[in-house]
Design an enzyme around this catalytic site. Sequence first.
Site, PDB file in Angstrom:
ATOM      1  N   ARG A  36      66.331 -68.856  38.001  1.00 51.47           N
ATOM      2  CA  ARG A  36      65.282 -68.261  38.596  1.00 51.47           C
ATOM      3  C   ARG A  36      65.029 -68.694  40.021  1.00 51.47           C
ATOM      4  NH1 ARG A  36      58.868 -69.429  38.332  1.00 51.47           N
ATOM      5  NH2 ARG A  36      57.909 -67.405  38.530  1.00 51.47           N
ATOM      6  N   ILE A  88      56.770 -63.179  42.163  1.00 51.17           N
ATOM      7  CA  ILE A  88      57.687 -63.155  41.046  1.00 51.17           C
ATOM      8  C   ILE A  88      56.790 -63.445  39.790  1.00 51.17           C
ATOM      9  CG2 ILE A  88      58.363 -65.535  41.838  1.00 51.17           C
ATOM     10  CD1 ILE A  88      61.201 -65.009  40.362  1.00 51.17           C
ATOM     11  N   SER A  89      56.837 -62.969  38.727  1.00 50.98           N
ATOM     12  CA  SER A  89      55.846 -62.927  37.804  1.00 50.98           C
ATOM     13  C   SER A  89      56.267 -64.307  37.105  1.00 50.98           C
ATOM     14  CB  SER A  89      56.007 -61.874  36.626  1.00 50.98           C
ATOM     15  OG  SER A  89      56.059 -60.653  37.397  1.00 50.98           O
ATOM     16  N   ALA A  90      55.067 -64.895  36.151  1.00 52.61           N
ATOM     17  CA  ALA A  90      55.181 -66.315  35.468  1.00 52.61           C
ATOM     18  C   ALA A  90      56.437 -66.096  34.282  1.00 52.61           C
ATOM     19  CB  ALA A  90      53.917 -66.467  35.111  1.00 52.61           C
TER      20      ALA A  90
END
Length: 229
Positions: free
Chosen positions: A35, A62-64
């Site tokens: 990530r 950026i999504s969890a």
Amino acid sequence: MNRFDEERRRLVESLERMGTIKTEKVKNAMLKVRREDFMWRSEEIASYQDSPQSLGNTGQTISAPHMVAIMLEEMNLSPGLRVLEVGAGSGYNAALMAEIIREPLNSKEKKSQVISIERRDDLVKFASENIKRSDYSDIVSVCNGDGTLGYPVKSENEIHDRIMVTAAAPHIPKYLLKQLKRGGLLLIPVGEQHVQNLLRITKNNEYKLRTESICECMFVPLLGEDGYI
Ligand code: SAM
């Protein structure tokens, strides 16, 4: 093993313990894709916090990781599929999907494909660079456009085995439904701007649609001709 490798392993194990990660394929992909390589530069320190992170001053995120894991599990991905993502953002989710659908090295046929559409030019560039650096450009193409109109734009052909929308829609865009193959699956957050329901829509071989609600979620808005204006 560096600090990020250790933090990644701990996060993945915690998501597995909580039951968010259910399958080996999602677990392995989340262990493999870094990530930190998809974070806005200088924000890498927060790579393994389980929360959405800003992509610079774009107003996008950026999504969890837990949300990414929930969506990947619902997508029921396997090698050979053609996948459309609406909302490339950083390219992280596209890389994870590519990792899951990649055919084995010895397979003769190479059909797996992720097309990820992004409406912002700066994020098309950012996601493309991240995908290239992480070695997923043989499977993932990041394209600039309004994903509410599908890809190719306004095509009425059934093209995609899976469609994942990673921004909040006011309703299900009609071209996405049209472009979903029979036997295919569309995942999309639908609702108001501050809370949505993650919907899983399947199209059976008789063209019948079935909609299930998976969970509440919160995404940035899906902007465009068939989204929020
Ligand atoms: N999947 C991304 C990732 O892995 O980093 C996160 C996506 S972010 C939550 C939502 C993205 O959707 C933003 O980058 C936003 O610019 C994009 N977006 C919003 N409306 C769109 C549209 N109509 N077509 C394509 N992208 C759109």
